[in-house]
Design an enzyme around this catalytic site. Structure first.
Site, short mmCIF file in Angstrom:
data_model
loop_
_atom_site.label_atom_id
_atom_site.label_comp_id
_atom_site.label_asym_id
_atom_site.label_seq_id
_atom_site.Cartn_x
_atom_site.Cartn_y
_atom_site.Cartn_z
N TYR A 1 4.32 9.04 -31.14
CA TYR A 1 3.17 9.16 -32.05
C TYR A 1 2.30 7.91 -32.01
O TYR A 1 1.07 7.99 -32.03
CB TYR A 1 3.72 9.41 -33.46
CG TYR A 1 2.71 9.66 -34.54
CD1 TYR A 1 1.99 10.85 -34.62
CD2 TYR A 1 2.48 8.69 -35.53
CE1 TYR A 1 1.08 11.08 -35.64
CE2 TYR A 1 1.58 8.91 -36.56
CZ TYR A 1 0.87 10.11 -36.61
OH TYR A 1 -0.02 10.32 -37.63
N SER B 1 -4.29 6.43 -36.70
CA SER B 1 -3.20 6.02 -37.59
C SER B 1 -3.04 4.51 -37.50
O SER B 1 -3.48 3.87 -36.54
CB SER B 1 -1.91 6.70 -37.14
OG SER B 1 -0.79 6.07 -37.71
P1 NAD Z 1 0.01 18.06 -42.16
O1 NAD Z 1 1.21 18.37 -41.31
O2 NAD Z 1 0.13 18.24 -43.62
O3 NAD Z 1 -1.23 18.92 -41.65
C1 NAD Z 1 -1.48 19.21 -40.32
C2 NAD Z 1 -2.11 20.60 -40.26
O4 NAD Z 1 -2.39 20.89 -38.90
C3 NAD Z 1 -1.22 21.72 -40.78
O5 NAD Z 1 -1.91 22.52 -41.72
C4 NAD Z 1 -0.86 22.51 -39.53
O6 NAD Z 1 -0.71 23.91 -39.79
C5 NAD Z 1 -2.05 22.23 -38.66
N1 NAD Z 1 -1.73 22.40 -37.24
C6 NAD Z 1 -0.63 21.95 -36.59
N2 NAD Z 1 -0.68 22.32 -35.31
C7 NAD Z 1 -1.84 22.99 -35.14
C8 NAD Z 1 -2.44 23.62 -34.03
N3 NAD Z 1 -1.85 23.65 -32.82
N4 NAD Z 1 -3.64 24.21 -34.21
C9 NAD Z 1 -4.24 24.23 -35.41
N5 NAD Z 1 -3.71 23.65 -36.51
C10 NAD Z 1 -2.51 23.05 -36.36
O7 NAD Z 1 -0.42 16.59 -41.75
P2 NAD Z 1 -1.24 15.49 -42.58
O8 NAD Z 1 -0.27 14.53 -43.10
O9 NAD Z 1 -2.21 16.14 -43.46
O10 NAD Z 1 -1.97 14.75 -41.38
C11 NAD Z 1 -3.29 15.07 -40.95
C12 NAD Z 1 -3.68 14.10 -39.84
O11 NAD Z 1 -3.59 12.76 -40.33
C13 NAD Z 1 -2.76 14.16 -38.62
O12 NAD Z 1 -3.51 13.87 -37.46
C14 NAD Z 1 -1.81 13.03 -38.85
O13 NAD Z 1 -1.23 12.57 -37.67
C15 NAD Z 1 -2.75 12.01 -39.48
N6 NAD Z 1 -2.10 10.95 -40.25
C16 NAD Z 1 -1.33 11.22 -41.32
C17 NAD Z 1 -0.76 10.16 -42.03
C18 NAD Z 1 0.09 10.39 -43.22
O14 NAD Z 1 0.57 9.43 -43.81
N7 NAD Z 1 0.27 11.65 -43.63
C19 NAD Z 1 -0.98 8.85 -41.62
C20 NAD Z 1 -1.77 8.61 -40.51
C21 NAD Z 1 -2.34 9.67 -39.84
#
Ligand code: NAD
Length: 272
Positions: free
Chosen positions: A166, A153
């Site tokens: 985080y 991130s």
């Molecule tokens: P999201 O919450 O939409 O998706 C995360 C998914 O992980 C969900 O489908 C959830 O069911 C699954 N999950 C959670 N715990 C789990 C577990 N114990 N075992 C298996 N699956 C599990 O999140 P997102 O926004 O799509 O983010 C995806 C990745 O990108 C994450 O690592 C997040 O930290 C990172 N990220 C997101 C952003 C953003 O702006 N959305 C920015 C930087 C990084």
């Protein structure tokens, strides 16, 4: 000349958190380009719905339940992936996230942050990435090739105010990516590459409460601050991660390992 530099057709890809917002966009984009995708997630309803949509569009995707915090569950998921796809060429560690209780949003102060919330964030992001790397990475080590993509991130480069747990957890992911890239190349195979993507701000469930007003949907002061700190002046759209992803899992990045690529509209390099 290699015209197939960015080709991902036929690649077998397992993606944890594949049913999430960024994960879904990645799964669809990879399947549309001929990759076989295993959608690994806790949320089977969303994973199955996604696979149905991909199938309707002519792609190949299979939903497999996993808890990335439980090694036995990851091993069982790995076995199911290899049964369904024959092998795994690429592991994408997309499961991760943040929670409100681990942020320092006033009136909460750092001094009162609950350790349980911090542990939850560290475990989901760090352990939830390391366990799949152990299980899938071991098979890659045995096969002598493979590609791992972690999701870091923006806040890994410079911690964001308020985002205590985080930021530290994602900094650990960047650091771990560098470590594992070196470890795999030195100890196992020069054909195993480990890289990370560091998305900037994409409006999703994990940050919606920080960036927009829960009732009106308008930008919060913080959301506006972020837009003001992004030279490109907007949040990203999930499909804007795809170009970097395809580059990192294709031959186009054959000599690239151990990097963390920001995809952030310039947020990381902007001061004033
Ligand atoms: P999201 O919450 O939409 O998706 C995360 C998914 O992980 C969900 O489908 C959830 O069911 C699954 N999950 C959670 N715990 C789990 C577990 N114990 N075992 C298996 N699956 C599990 O999140 P997102 O926004 O799509 O983010 C995806 C990745 O990108 C994450 O690592 C997040 O930290 C990172 N990220 C997101 C952003 C953003 O702006 N959305 C920015 C930087 C990084």
């Amino acid at each position: 000349m290699n015209d197939n530099l960015f080709n991902v057709e036929g690649k077998c890809v397992a993606i944890t958190g594949g049913a999430g917002i960024l994960g879904q966009s990645m799964c669809k984009a990879l399947a549309a380009r001929g990759a076989k995708v295993a959608v690994l997630d806790l949320d089977m309803a969303r994973a199955e719905q996604l696979c149905k949509e991909i199938g309707n569009d002519g792609g190949f995707a299979v939903a497999i339940e996993v808890n990335v915090l439980d090694k036995e569950s990851v091993e069982a998921a790995f076995n199911r992936v290899t049964e369904s796809l024959d092998r795994v060429d690429v592991l994408i560690n997309g499961a991760g996230g943040n929670k409100k209780e681990a942020t320092c949003v006033p009136p909460a102060t750092f001094f009162d942050l609950p350790a349980d919330a911090m542990k939850w964030v560290f475990e989901l992001n760090c352990i939830g990435t390391m366990l799949p790397c152990q299980v899938f990475g071991k098979a890659m080590a045995e096969a002598g090739e493979g590609i791992i993509i972690n999701i870091s991130s923006m806040c890994a480069f410079h911690p964001l105010t308020r985002v205590v747990g985080y930021s530290a957890a994602k900094a650990a992911i960047s650091n771990f990516t560098e470590w594992l890239a070196t470890y795999m190349a030195l100890n196992h195979s020069k054909s195993i590459r480990v890289n990370a993507i560091a998305p900037g701000f994409f409006l999703t469930d994990q940050n919606r409460f920080l960036l927009t007003d829960e009732k009106t949907g308008d930008l919060t002061d913080r959301g506006q601050q972020i837009i003001d700190g992004t030279p490109m002046g907007r949040f990203g759209a999930p499909d804007e991660l795809i170009g970097t992803l395809i580059w990192l899992i294709s031959d186009a990045s054959k000599f690239v390992t151990g990097v963390v690529v920001p995809v952030d509209g310039g947020f990381n390099v902007y001061t004033i």
